[in-house]
Design a protein around this motif. Structure first.
Motif, PDB file in Angstrom:
ATOM      1  N   GLY A   1      66.840   4.967  34.034  1.00  0.00           N
ATOM      2  CA  GLY A   1      68.294   4.976  33.958  1.00  0.00           C
ATOM      3  C   GLY A   1      68.892   6.272  34.476  1.00  0.00           C
ATOM      4  O   GLY A   1      69.971   6.276  35.071  1.00  0.00           O
ATOM      5  N   THR A   2      68.192   7.373  34.238  1.00  0.00           N
ATOM      6  CA  THR A   2      68.707   8.663  34.684  1.00  0.00           C
ATOM      7  C   THR A   2      68.874   8.673  36.201  1.00  0.00           C
ATOM      8  O   THR A   2      69.937   9.024  36.716  1.00  0.00           O
ATOM      9  CB  THR A   2      67.745   9.791  34.249  1.00  0.00           C
ATOM     10  OG1 THR A   2      67.582   9.715  32.842  1.00  0.00           O
ATOM     11  CG2 THR A   2      68.288  11.147  34.639  1.00  0.00           C
TER      12      THR A   2
ATOM     13  N   THR B   1      73.412   4.015  23.550  1.00  0.00           N
ATOM     14  CA  THR B   1      72.032   4.131  23.111  1.00  0.00           C
ATOM     15  C   THR B   1      71.968   4.351  21.602  1.00  0.00           C
ATOM     16  O   THR B   1      71.073   3.872  20.929  1.00  0.00           O
ATOM     17  CB  THR B   1      71.363   5.300  23.858  1.00  0.00           C
ATOM     18  OG1 THR B   1      71.856   5.297  25.187  1.00  0.00           O
ATOM     19  CG2 THR B   1      69.872   5.152  23.889  1.00  0.00           C
TER      20      THR B   1
ATOM     21  N   ASP C   1      77.034   1.927  32.784  1.00  0.00           N
ATOM     22  CA  ASP C   1      75.676   2.285  32.404  1.00  0.00           C
ATOM     23  C   ASP C   1      75.209   1.317  31.317  1.00  0.00           C
ATOM     24  O   ASP C   1      75.571   1.438  30.154  1.00  0.00           O
ATOM     25  CB  ASP C   1      75.650   3.733  31.897  1.00  0.00           C
ATOM     26  CG  ASP C   1      74.253   4.155  31.465  1.00  0.00           C
ATOM     27  OD1 ASP C   1      73.310   3.350  31.622  1.00  0.00           O
ATOM     28  OD2 ASP C   1      74.105   5.290  30.961  1.00  0.00           O
TER      29      ASP C   1
ATOM     30  N   ASP D   1      67.997  -0.791  32.739  1.00  0.00           N
ATOM     31  CA  ASP D   1      66.606  -0.344  32.639  1.00  0.00           C
ATOM     32  C   ASP D   1      65.695  -1.500  32.240  1.00  0.00           C
ATOM     33  O   ASP D   1      65.584  -1.822  31.059  1.00  0.00           O
ATOM     34  CB  ASP D   1      66.473   0.730  31.544  1.00  0.00           C
ATOM     35  CG  ASP D   1      66.471   2.145  32.091  1.00  0.00           C
ATOM     36  OD1 ASP D   1      66.518   2.310  33.325  1.00  0.00           O
ATOM     37  OD2 ASP D   1      66.408   3.080  31.280  1.00  0.00           O
TER      38      ASP D   1
ATOM     39  N   HIS E   1      62.706  -1.267  31.854  1.00  0.00           N
ATOM     40  CA  HIS E   1      61.674  -0.748  30.941  1.00  0.00           C
ATOM     41  C   HIS E   1      62.195  -0.608  29.505  1.00  0.00           C
ATOM     42  O   HIS E   1      61.471  -0.169  28.631  1.00  0.00           O
ATOM     43  CB  HIS E   1      61.016   0.537  31.452  1.00  0.00           C
ATOM     44  CG  HIS E   1      61.860   1.775  31.508  1.00  0.00           C
ATOM     45  ND1 HIS E   1      61.593   2.811  32.377  1.00  0.00           N
ATOM     46  CD2 HIS E   1      62.953   2.168  30.828  1.00  0.00           C
ATOM     47  CE1 HIS E   1      62.471   3.775  32.203  1.00  0.00           C
ATOM     48  NE2 HIS E   1      63.311   3.421  31.271  1.00  0.00           N
ATOM     49  N   LYS E   2      63.441  -0.973  29.286  1.00  0.00           N
ATOM     50  CA  LYS E   2      63.915  -1.011  27.905  1.00  0.00           C
ATOM     51  C   LYS E   2      63.896  -2.448  27.382  1.00  0.00           C
ATOM     52  O   LYS E   2      62.980  -2.848  26.714  1.00  0.00           O
ATOM     53  CB  LYS E   2      65.298  -0.386  27.809  1.00  0.00           C
ATOM     54  CG  LYS E   2      65.212   1.136  27.851  1.00  0.00           C
ATOM     55  CD  LYS E   2      66.534   1.821  27.707  1.00  0.00           C
ATOM     56  CE  LYS E   2      66.367   3.322  27.635  1.00  0.00           C
ATOM     57  NZ  LYS E   2      67.601   4.022  27.993  1.00  0.00           N
TER      58      LYS E   2
HETATM   59  C1  LIG Z   1      67.959   5.279  28.152  1.00  0.00           C
HETATM   60  C2  LIG Z   1      69.298   5.397  28.732  1.00  0.00           C
HETATM   61  C3  LIG Z   1      69.511   6.158  29.886  1.00  0.00           C
HETATM   62  C4  LIG Z   1      68.417   6.970  30.525  1.00  0.00           C
HETATM   63  O1  LIG Z   1      67.461   6.136  31.064  1.00  0.00           O
HETATM   64  P1  LIG Z   1      65.979   6.661  31.353  1.00  0.00           P
HETATM   65  O2  LIG Z   1      65.290   5.424  31.791  1.00  0.00           O
HETATM   66  O3  LIG Z   1      65.468   7.226  30.061  1.00  0.00           O
HETATM   67  O4  LIG Z   1      66.068   7.687  32.412  1.00  0.00           O
HETATM   68  C5  LIG Z   1      70.779   6.181  30.429  1.00  0.00           C
HETATM   69  N1  LIG Z   1      71.783   5.492  29.851  1.00  0.00           N
HETATM   70  C6  LIG Z   1      71.626   4.772  28.733  1.00  0.00           C
HETATM   71  C7  LIG Z   1      72.800   4.037  28.170  1.00  0.00           C
HETATM   72  C8  LIG Z   1      70.374   4.687  28.129  1.00  0.00           C
HETATM   73  O5  LIG Z   1      70.211   3.965  27.026  1.00  0.00           O
END
Ligand SMILES: *Cc1c(COP(=O)(O)O)cnc(C)c1O
Length: 462
Positions: A144-145, A235, A260, A289, A291-292
């Motif tokens: 996500g970053t 998050t 985001d 993401d 991966h989440k």
């Molecule tokens: C986890 C997250 C990120 C960062 O993502 P990474 O995969 O850890 O780099 C950015 N924005 C939100 C809302 C997130 O939950």
């Protein structure tokens, strides 16, 4: 002398050992939680591992398997409910191994074509979940970053291209307090200023408050404003900003609208909450993401653009040795052109295989299960004497308090459960009317988590 790349009987044996471990690990749905250890402690146990002659594959692997991996927390443990956990499907993990074995350079179609085809099939599904119009497309990133960073760079480039005057201006963006730390960090990376705006009653960014904040800007700051970053599932609390309202303001004001949804994006596939994302289809760019909450192994993020040409304009790299890629690559899609990274692993491949194998409906089911677990946890909390909800669950995040506990108590409880290998649930902070309180938080991703797991964790707070 044998070279590092030769194949001999020892390598075959080591391969079998490693494959055996991988198969065991993949088929184990309740791996040990692992307990935290200090670096000195680990060093004492394993010694120096990188030496002139090498310590041998067998020994190195044993040290990893028997000592080092036990000082880690498997993200897919069903009682790992801290941060944003993960639960990659077995199909996706297996294909992560294949992705490594296949040795594909995924920056350009010329070298990665067939693999990029697979990634794009998965991407097509992601884009369809957003409801973005025809012409929208995206690319897989390391997370996500870097997805947020790639989108911000595309936004700033588009803004600078609009008007010569903008080229001399320092950029400014608006987001909310609930925005992820990476948004604030990436603003630093691109040397942009940032303003945080919230509707305090609703704990989210709303159209009204965004408009108010814009109206308050000085003339020069208004010129510097190039993007608004809304969050599709914070998050910390799972809160979704008022995306439709924010989209309207951004359209009226001609500002890039980024959503985001790194964590919350998975919920786009869940019919029970999909309506909460209304307006996301009006975004200029979106971060999700896999991966989440889409059950991919690390690392796999995604950035999607309404107009992918604007991303290319910002990210396409030029170099004497790269021209050849462009000639042949012009026949296909070049992921390097749409985000910050050049050489890249085919990060979307594990997601593709798992989607192809299981179909998208299974994803919907697994994501709905996370939402259901959050509702169940809320019910159990409401029914317990010693607990209370801080707020109703949003998406799969549940914020709750243990009556009478302070920050120390939460911390002690977290470490006690972690050290005993029972569960990993970490405290967080919740701020209301300027007052910040330490509380407990669940984030559900893993469909293997049970109601009983929740019950036992809550009981451990009595
Ligand atoms: C986890 C997250 C990120 C960062 O993502 P990474 O995969 O850890 O780099 C950015 N924005 C939100 C809302 C997130 O939950």
């Amino acid at each position: 002398m044998k070279s590092m790349h030769s194949v001999d009987i020892d390598t075959v044996e080591m391969t079998l050992d490693i494959m055996k471990y991988a198969i065991n690990r993949i088929s184990n749905s309740a791996p040990d939680l692992g307990s935290p250890k200090k670096e000195e402690e680990l060093l004492k146990k394993v010694g120096e591992t990188v030496t002139k002659e090498g310590i041998g594959g067998e020994k190195a692997f044993k040290l990893f398997r028997d000592v080092l991996s036990k000082a880690t927390v498997p993200v897919d443990h069903p009682r790992h409910l801290a941060f944003v956990p993960a639960a990659p499907t077995r199909a996706a993990v297996l294909f992560d191994l294949v992705t490594s074995a296949a040795s594909i350079h995924g920056a350009y179609w010329m070298t990665g074509g067939g693999g990029i085809f697979c990634e794009n099939q998965a991407m097509k599904w992601l884009v369809s979940l957003t409801g973005l119009p025809e012409g929208a497309f995206g690319v897989f990133t390391s997370g996500g970053t870097s997805a947020n960073l790639s989108a911000m760079i595309a936004a700033r480039e588009a803004w600078r291209d609009q008007n010569k005057e903008n080229q001399a201006l320092r950029a400014l963006l608006i987001t909310s307090n609930g925005a992820h730390s990476s948004v604030k960090s990436m603003a630093k990376v691109i040397d942009a200023d940032i303003i945080l705006v919230d509707d305090d009653d609703e704990d989210k960014l709303t159209g009204k408050w965004l408009q108010k904040a814009i109206n308050k800007l000085s003339e020069i700051d208004r010129k510097r404003l190039f993007a608004v970053v809304a969050t599709g599932g914070t998050t910390n609390a799972g809160i979704i900003d008022e995306l439709d309202e924010v989209a309207q303001v951004c359209e009226n004001e001609n500002i890039w609208f980024h959503v985001d949804a790194a964590y919350g994006g998975g919920a786009l596939a869940a019919p029970s909450v999909r309506h909460l994302f209304k307006g996301i289809e009006r975004a200029d760019s979106i971060t999700i993401d896999p991966h989440k909450w889409m059950f991919s192994p690390y690392d796999c993020g995604a950035v999607i653009y309404k107009n992918i040409e604007l991303a290319k304009n910002a990210h396409s790299q030029k170099g004497a040795y790269l021209d050849i890629f462009k000639d042949e690559g012009a026949q296909g899609f070049n992921p390097a052109d749409y985000q910050i990274q050049l050489t890249r692993r085919l990060r979307g491949l594990p997601l593709w295989f798992s989607l192809a194998m299981h179909g998208t409906e299974k994803y919907t089911e697994a994501i709905e299960r996370g939402l259901e677990l959050a509702q169940n946890a809320a019910k159990q909390i409401e029914a317990a004497e010693h607990l209370e909800l801080v707020r109703k669950p949003s998406l799969s995040c549940v914020l709750y308090r243990r009556k009478g506990w302070n920050a120390e108590d939460y911390k002690d409880w977290t470490y006690k459960n972690h050290k005993s290998g029972f569960a990993l649930v970490t405290p967080t902070k919740w701020t209301k009317n300027g007052e910040s309180e330490t509380i407990s938080r669940f984030c559900f991703i893993n469909p293997d988590t049970t109601e009983k797991d929740i019950q036992e964790i809550l009981a451990s707070m009595e």
